[in-house]
Scaffold this motif. Structure first.
Motif, PDB file in Angstrom:
ATOM      1  N   ALA A  37       3.721 -17.524  17.036  1.00 18.02           N
ATOM      2  CA  ALA A  37       3.788 -16.102  16.695  1.00 18.02           C
ATOM      3  C   ALA A  37       3.804 -15.280  17.980  1.00 18.02           C
ATOM      4  CB  ALA A  37       2.610 -15.702  15.815  1.00 18.02           C
ATOM      5  N   GLY A  38       4.987 -15.230  18.617  1.00 16.01           N
ATOM      6  CA  GLY A  38       5.176 -14.376  19.782  1.00 16.01           C
ATOM      7  C   GLY A  38       4.405 -14.776  21.019  1.00 16.01           C
ATOM      8  N   HIS A  39       3.971 -16.024  21.109  1.00 12.06           N
ATOM      9  CA  HIS A  39       3.115 -16.488  22.202  1.00 12.06           C
ATOM     10  C   HIS A  39       3.967 -17.096  23.321  1.00 12.06           C
ATOM     11  CE1 HIS A  39      -1.031 -17.282  23.389  1.00 12.06           C
ATOM     12  NE2 HIS A  39      -0.627 -18.424  23.904  1.00 12.06           N
ATOM     13  N   THR A  69       0.828 -17.834   7.567  1.00 16.05           N
ATOM     14  CA  THR A  69       1.256 -16.898   6.528  1.00 16.05           C
ATOM     15  C   THR A  69       0.072 -16.497   5.658  1.00 16.05           C
ATOM     16  OG1 THR A  69       3.475 -17.875   6.508  1.00 16.05           O
ATOM     17  CG2 THR A  69       2.825 -16.569   4.592  1.00 16.05           C
ATOM     18  N   ALA A  70      -0.773 -17.457   5.301  1.00 16.63           N
ATOM     19  CA  ALA A  70      -1.956 -17.161   4.487  1.00 16.63           C
ATOM     20  C   ALA A  70      -2.940 -16.280   5.261  1.00 16.63           C
ATOM     21  CB  ALA A  70      -2.633 -18.459   4.065  1.00 16.63           C
ATOM     22  N   LEU A  71      -3.085 -16.522   6.548  1.00 17.62           N
ATOM     23  CA  LEU A  71      -3.969 -15.694   7.370  1.00 17.62           C
ATOM     24  C   LEU A  71      -3.506 -14.246   7.367  1.00 17.62           C
ATOM     25  CD1 LEU A  71      -6.137 -15.170   9.596  1.00 17.62           C
ATOM     26  CD2 LEU A  71      -4.380 -15.814  11.260  1.00 17.62           C
ATOM     27  N   GLU A  72      -2.214 -14.029   7.576  1.00 15.87           N
ATOM     28  CA  GLU A  72      -1.705 -12.656   7.623  1.00 15.87           C
ATOM     29  C   GLU A  72      -1.872 -11.971   6.269  1.00 15.87           C
ATOM     30  OE1 GLU A  72       1.772 -12.289  10.805  1.00 15.87           O
ATOM     31  OE2 GLU A  72       2.177 -13.893   9.374  1.00 15.87           O
ATOM     32  N   ALA A  73      -1.668 -12.699   5.189  1.00 16.09           N
ATOM     33  CA  ALA A  73      -1.856 -12.114   3.863  1.00 16.09           C
ATOM     34  C   ALA A  73      -3.308 -11.718   3.653  1.00 16.09           C
ATOM     35  CB  ALA A  73      -1.400 -13.106   2.792  1.00 16.09           C
ATOM     36  N   ALA A  74      -4.235 -12.565   4.095  1.00 14.48           N
ATOM     37  CA  ALA A  74      -5.655 -12.251   3.941  1.00 14.48           C
ATOM     38  C   ALA A  74      -6.043 -11.035   4.778  1.00 14.48           C
ATOM     39  CB  ALA A  74      -6.500 -13.453   4.346  1.00 14.48           C
ATOM     40  N   CYS A  75      -5.533 -10.939   5.996  1.00 12.89           N
ATOM     41  CA  CYS A  75      -5.844  -9.782   6.860  1.00 12.89           C
ATOM     42  C   CYS A  75      -5.329  -8.492   6.236  1.00 12.89           C
ATOM     43  CB  CYS A  75      -5.240  -9.982   8.248  1.00 12.89           C
ATOM     44  SG  CYS A  75      -6.079 -11.213   9.262  1.00 12.89           S
ATOM     45  N   ALA A  76      -4.181  -8.548   5.568  1.00 12.12           N
ATOM     46  CA  ALA A  76      -3.620  -7.350   4.946  1.00 12.12           C
ATOM     47  C   ALA A  76      -4.445  -6.903   3.749  1.00 12.12           C
ATOM     48  CB  ALA A  76      -2.173  -7.612   4.520  1.00 12.12           C
ATOM     49  N   VAL A  77      -5.030  -7.848   3.017  1.00 14.72           N
ATOM     50  CA  VAL A  77      -5.788  -7.508   1.806  1.00 14.72           C
ATOM     51  C   VAL A  77      -7.192  -7.020   2.153  1.00 14.72           C
ATOM     52  CG1 VAL A  77      -6.807  -8.465  -0.292  1.00 14.72           C
ATOM     53  CG2 VAL A  77      -4.458  -9.039   0.339  1.00 14.72           C
ATOM     54  N   LEU A  78      -7.841  -7.609   3.146  1.00  9.72           N
ATOM     55  CA  LEU A  78      -9.276  -7.351   3.344  1.00  9.72           C
ATOM     56  C   LEU A  78      -9.643  -5.901   3.685  1.00  9.72           C
ATOM     57  CD1 LEU A  78     -10.371 -10.699   4.997  1.00  9.72           C
ATOM     58  CD2 LEU A  78     -10.833  -9.856   2.687  1.00  9.72           C
ATOM     59  N   PRO A  79      -9.056  -5.077   4.500  1.00  6.31           N
ATOM     60  CA  PRO A  79      -8.092  -5.423   5.547  1.00  6.31           C
ATOM     61  C   PRO A  79      -8.810  -5.665   6.883  1.00  6.31           C
ATOM     62  CG  PRO A  79      -8.251  -3.062   5.354  1.00  6.31           C
ATOM     63  CD  PRO A  79      -9.260  -3.631   4.386  1.00  6.31           C
ATOM     64  N   ILE A  80      -8.190  -6.482   7.712  1.00 13.49           N
ATOM     65  CA  ILE A  80      -8.666  -6.695   9.080  1.00 13.49           C
ATOM     66  C   ILE A  80      -7.530  -6.311  10.020  1.00 13.49           C
ATOM     67  CG2 ILE A  80      -9.412  -8.405  10.784  1.00 13.49           C
ATOM     68  CD1 ILE A  80     -10.658  -9.989   8.511  1.00 13.49           C
ATOM     69  N   GLU A  81      -7.755  -5.352  10.900  1.00 14.11           N
ATOM     70  CA  GLU A  81      -6.707  -4.873  11.800  1.00 14.11           C
ATOM     71  C   GLU A  81      -6.597  -5.821  12.987  1.00 14.11           C
ATOM     72  OE1 GLU A  81      -7.413  -0.843  12.826  1.00 14.11           O
ATOM     73  OE2 GLU A  81      -7.057  -0.085  10.802  1.00 14.11           O
ATOM     74  N   ALA A  82      -5.978  -6.955  12.731  1.00 15.26           N
ATOM     75  CA  ALA A  82      -5.822  -7.986  13.766  1.00 15.26           C
ATOM     76  C   ALA A  82      -4.374  -7.998  14.240  1.00 15.26           C
ATOM     77  CB  ALA A  82      -6.201  -9.357  13.211  1.00 15.26           C
ATOM     78  N   SER A  83      -4.206  -8.061  15.548  1.00 15.91           N
ATOM     79  CA  SER A  83      -2.870  -8.187  16.118  1.00 15.91           C
ATOM     80  C   SER A  83      -2.965  -9.026  17.375  1.00 15.91           C
ATOM     81  CB  SER A  83      -2.278  -6.809  16.432  1.00 15.91           C
ATOM     82  OG  SER A  83      -3.054  -6.149  17.427  1.00 15.91           O
ATOM     83  N   GLY A  84      -1.848  -9.689  17.708  1.00 16.52           N
ATOM     84  CA  GLY A  84      -1.835 -10.520  18.905  1.00 16.52           C
ATOM     85  C   GLY A  84      -0.781 -11.606  18.794  1.00 16.52           C
ATOM     86  N   THR A  85      -0.977 -12.672  19.561  1.00 14.30           N
ATOM     87  CA  THR A  85      -0.049 -13.800  19.574  1.00 14.30           C
ATOM     88  C   THR A  85      -0.839 -15.097  19.460  1.00 14.30           C
ATOM     89  OG1 THR A  85      -0.080 -14.128  21.977  1.00 14.30           O
ATOM     90  CG2 THR A  85       1.461 -12.492  21.121  1.00 14.30           C
ATOM     91  N   LEU A  86      -0.184 -16.145  19.000  1.00 11.70           N
ATOM     92  CA  LEU A  86      -0.852 -17.446  18.953  1.00 11.70           C
ATOM     93  C   LEU A  86       0.174 -18.552  18.727  1.00 11.70           C
ATOM     94  CD1 LEU A  86      -1.027 -18.630  15.771  1.00 11.70           C
ATOM     95  CD2 LEU A  86      -2.751 -16.850  15.583  1.00 11.70           C
ATOM     96  N   VAL A  87      -0.234 -19.768  19.089  1.00  8.94           N
ATOM     97  CA  VAL A  87       0.467 -20.993  18.711  1.00  8.94           C
ATOM     98  C   VAL A  87      -0.510 -21.806  17.872  1.00  8.94           C
ATOM     99  CG1 VAL A  87       1.456 -23.163  19.504  1.00  8.94           C
ATOM    100  CG2 VAL A  87       1.975 -21.052  20.720  1.00  8.94           C
ATOM    101  N   HIS A  88      -0.093 -22.121  16.640  1.00  8.04           N
ATOM    102  CA  HIS A  88      -0.904 -22.947  15.745  1.00  8.04           C
ATOM    103  C   HIS A  88      -0.081 -24.197  15.436  1.00  8.04           C
ATOM    104  CE1 HIS A  88      -3.997 -23.985  12.977  1.00  8.04           C
ATOM    105  NE2 HIS A  88      -3.258 -23.832  11.889  1.00  8.04           N
ATOM    106  N   ALA A  89      -0.660 -25.381  15.662  1.00  8.79           N
ATOM    107  CA  ALA A  89       0.151 -26.608  15.595  1.00  8.79           C
ATOM    108  C   ALA A  89      -0.653 -27.771  15.037  1.00  8.79           C
ATOM    109  CB  ALA A  89       0.693 -26.959  16.989  1.00  8.79           C
ATOM    110  N   ARG A  90       0.098 -28.792  14.596  1.00  9.73           N
ATOM    111  CA  ARG A  90      -0.503 -30.032  14.094  1.00  9.73           C
ATOM    112  C   ARG A  90       0.111 -31.192  14.871  1.00  9.73           C
ATOM    113  NH1 ARG A  90       1.562 -30.194   9.378  1.00  9.73           N
ATOM    114  NH2 ARG A  90       2.956 -31.971   9.709  1.00  9.73           N
TER     115      ARG A  90
END
Length: 617
Positions: free
Chosen positions: A509-511, A471-492
């Protein structure tokens, strides 16, 4: 060398007008020219770039990005916007850090109309050196252009000029086709005449067809191997040579480009040739002229024993080597050989020399593309993570490039430890597998940005929630802005005492779904997921899910290049993948990943593939 526009008379304007007609360019968008403008904007990090071509009384802009209305709507600029006119009239690059401080252009309409403050432009020329226009970049703030930026802009202008020349040559080819068809009709009417006349007519047709075919086929090549693959078929109709070779210059050496479809040729045994070698090809390179060796006796007399042995191995008697001239330098040598003594007529020599010009243009373009692709591939692979050392958990990764070497993807994997959530506990392991949309250097660059930003977002938000970090990554991309799109799995992955399940907390995220193999060989798909990430989608908080992984469980993450093939069902591919994991998931993880890659690689993947596997102790 660019031909300066010192003569304002009708001859120069008429030549430019004819060139634009042949190239099919006007004050309308053109995909190829737009691509050149986008590359210039992206590579030099400027807000606006455009391809400006001189037309009667104005400049047309078939390629552009970042220009304001109404210029962008009209795709044209008045000739009064003088900085662009200077490049066309002088035939030289023009670089200005601040046009407002320059007395020549401080009052130019371009300053107000385009917001132009800093300007750099490189001339675009046809094959005769006539300046047709310029590749321009502008900035809205003063800017000290670096040597590297200007070199990149010059390279892009050379590639854009090459495309203009190929378009003009293609139009001329269509015109020549009419001549060929007329010659064929004349040959048909002359059928029955003396055999010698028919042979000469056919030879002339063969030569014309060679040049037509060269202009058409070589314009489609995408790399040096592709150029080499087409040469034998291309030149086989003129003189029927037994051998066609391509050597490319690299400092003080000539590098043979072997036929990728022939693994038995002697070219593979001696891939390089010193520039001072006693070979006909090296002589053609050193002396910058065509070298003709009529027979073996002349070869023995004039050249070294290595050359004699090389051509004996190929079974050649007559050899002809033609230098390949690029737009700025000598690129290499085209070598043509015949197994029997062959007399090269004046017409045949002229045809082969003309064909070598088309081949040189293809080689120059291929070298430019190969260099860019190589840089992008190195950039992408350099950003792939070294896996962390983990005493208690097995971890292995595999990266497989696309079958097409010119496809650069945004696939990546990542794994790193984060501080423990409470004192006295072991550190958790963060893992990521993702795929940025696109297959070019931009995708690889955005991948590197997203990878680093996601790491930072994770570390900045203890207790390291995957959903919070995304969520923080997407917020940062929207502000900077960085036109990033795609899919990923981020896990702990949180450790547990011996004999108890580990906890796997995942945000998808859609992966494609991760797979878990339990110790008894059962495979489960972790199908819970959110939507992919994209700048056009509303940024709502991400969700995460927890799973228990018993001791001995194996976890497999991958990108869509592994399971997506044209004409093949994705669900069937995932089922096949699950079967491979079930049967072989108890063995060493590196061997498991190699086995999966080999079994799933038919047909070869058109996209990059990433595999990441872990096993709970």
């Amino acid at each position: 060398m660019a031909r300066q526009d010192r003569d304002p008379g009708s001859a120069v304007h008429s030549a430019r007008r004819r060139a634009l007609q042949l190239a099919g360019l006007s004050a309308a968008p053109d995909p190829g020219m737009d691509r050149s403008a986008r590359l210039a904007s992206r590579l030099l990090h400027v807000p606006a770039a455009f391809v400006s071509l001189a037309e009667d009384g104005r400049q047309i802009l078939p390629g552009m990005i970042g220009l304001p209305s109404p210029c962008a709507d009209r795709r044209a600029l008045p000739w009064s916007h003088s900085p662009f006119r200077i490049v066309v009239s002088s035939g030289q690059p023009l670089v200005v850090s601040d046009v407002r401080a320059d007395g020549r252009w401080g009052t130019s309409p371009a300053v107000a109309d385009l917001g132009m403050v800093a300007y750099a432009g490189m001339p675009l020329t046809d094959s005769d050196g006539l300046v047709l226009g310029s590749l321009c970049v502008i900035d809205h703030e003063p800017r000290a252009w670096t040597h590297e930026e200007l070199a990149d802009l010059e390279d892009l202008a050379a590639a854009c000029s090459a495309e203009l020349r190929l378009r003009i040559l293609s139009a001329q080819r269509r015109s020549a086709q009419t001549v060929v068809e007329a010659a064929r009709a004349a040959a048909e009417r002359a059928r029955g005449q003396a055999e010698i006349l028919e042979h000469e007519a056919q030879t002339g047709l063969d030569h014309a067809e060679l040049l037509l075919k060269a202009s058409e086929e070589l314009a489609q090549t995408s790399g040096l191997e592709d150029v080499r693959r087409r040469l034998h078929d291309l030149l086989g109709g003129v003189g029927k040579p037994s051998y066609v070779g391509l050597l490319v210059s690299d400092h003080n050496e000539l590098h043979r480009i072997p036929d990728p479809d022939d693994t038995n040729t002697v070219e593979h045994e001696s891939p390089t040739l010193p520039a001072d070698a006693a070979f006909p090809s090296a002589t053609a390179m050193r002396e910058r002229r065509t070298v003709f060796v009529p027979d073996r006796e002349a070869l023995v007399t004039g050249y070294g024993p290595e050359a004699v042995g090389f051509f004996d191995h190929l079974g050649l008697t007559t050899v002809m080597c033609l230098p390949l001239w690029g737009s700025r330098t000598l690129l290499g040598v085209l070598a043509i050989g015949w197994s029997k003594r062959h007399e090269v007529s004046i017409t045949e020599r002229a045809t082969l020399t003309a064909a070598s010009g088309y081949i040189a243009q293809a080689v120059e373009r291929a070298q430019y593309l190969d260099e860019r692709i190589s840089v992008a591939r190195e950039l992408q692979e350099a950003m792939l993570t070294d896996l962390p050392l983990a005493n208690s958990i097995e971890i292995s990764a595999l990266y497989q490039p696309a079958a097409n070497d010119h496809m650069i993807g945004g696939d990546w994997y990542d794994a790193y430890h984060v501080p423990p959530s409470s004192p006295g506990t072991d550190s958790s392991l963060m893992i990521t597998v993702g795929d940025i949309t696109g297959h070019d250097m931009h995708a690889a660059t955005v991948m590197g940005q997203v990878r680093s930003m996601l790491r930072q977002a994770t570390l900045d938000h203890p207790p390291h929630s995957p959903a919070t970090a995304l969520t923080a990554l997407e917020a940062a991309c929207a502000v900077l802005p960085i036109e990033a799109s795609g899919t990923l799995v981020h896990a702990r992955l949180d450790p547990a005492p011996p004999g108890t399940p580990w906890t796997f907390t995942s945000c998808n995220a859609g992966h494609p779904p991760p797979l878990v193999r339990s110790p008894d060989g059962q495979v489960t798909l972790l199908e819970e997921h959110d939507v992919l990430f994209h700048q056009a989608l509303e940024n709502s908080p991400r969700t995460e899910h927890q799973y228990e992984l018993p001791p001995g469980s194996a976890l497999l993450l991958y990108t869509d290049g592994l399971i997506e093939r044209p004409g093949h069902d994705i669900d069937s591919a995932i089922t096949q993948l699950a079967g491979l994991l079930a049967r072989h998931g108890s063995g060493p993880l590196p061997g498991l990943l190699r086995r999966i890659s080999n079994r799933m690689a038919n047909p070869p993947p058109e996209d990059d593939v990433v595999l990441l596997a872990l096993r709970v102790p």
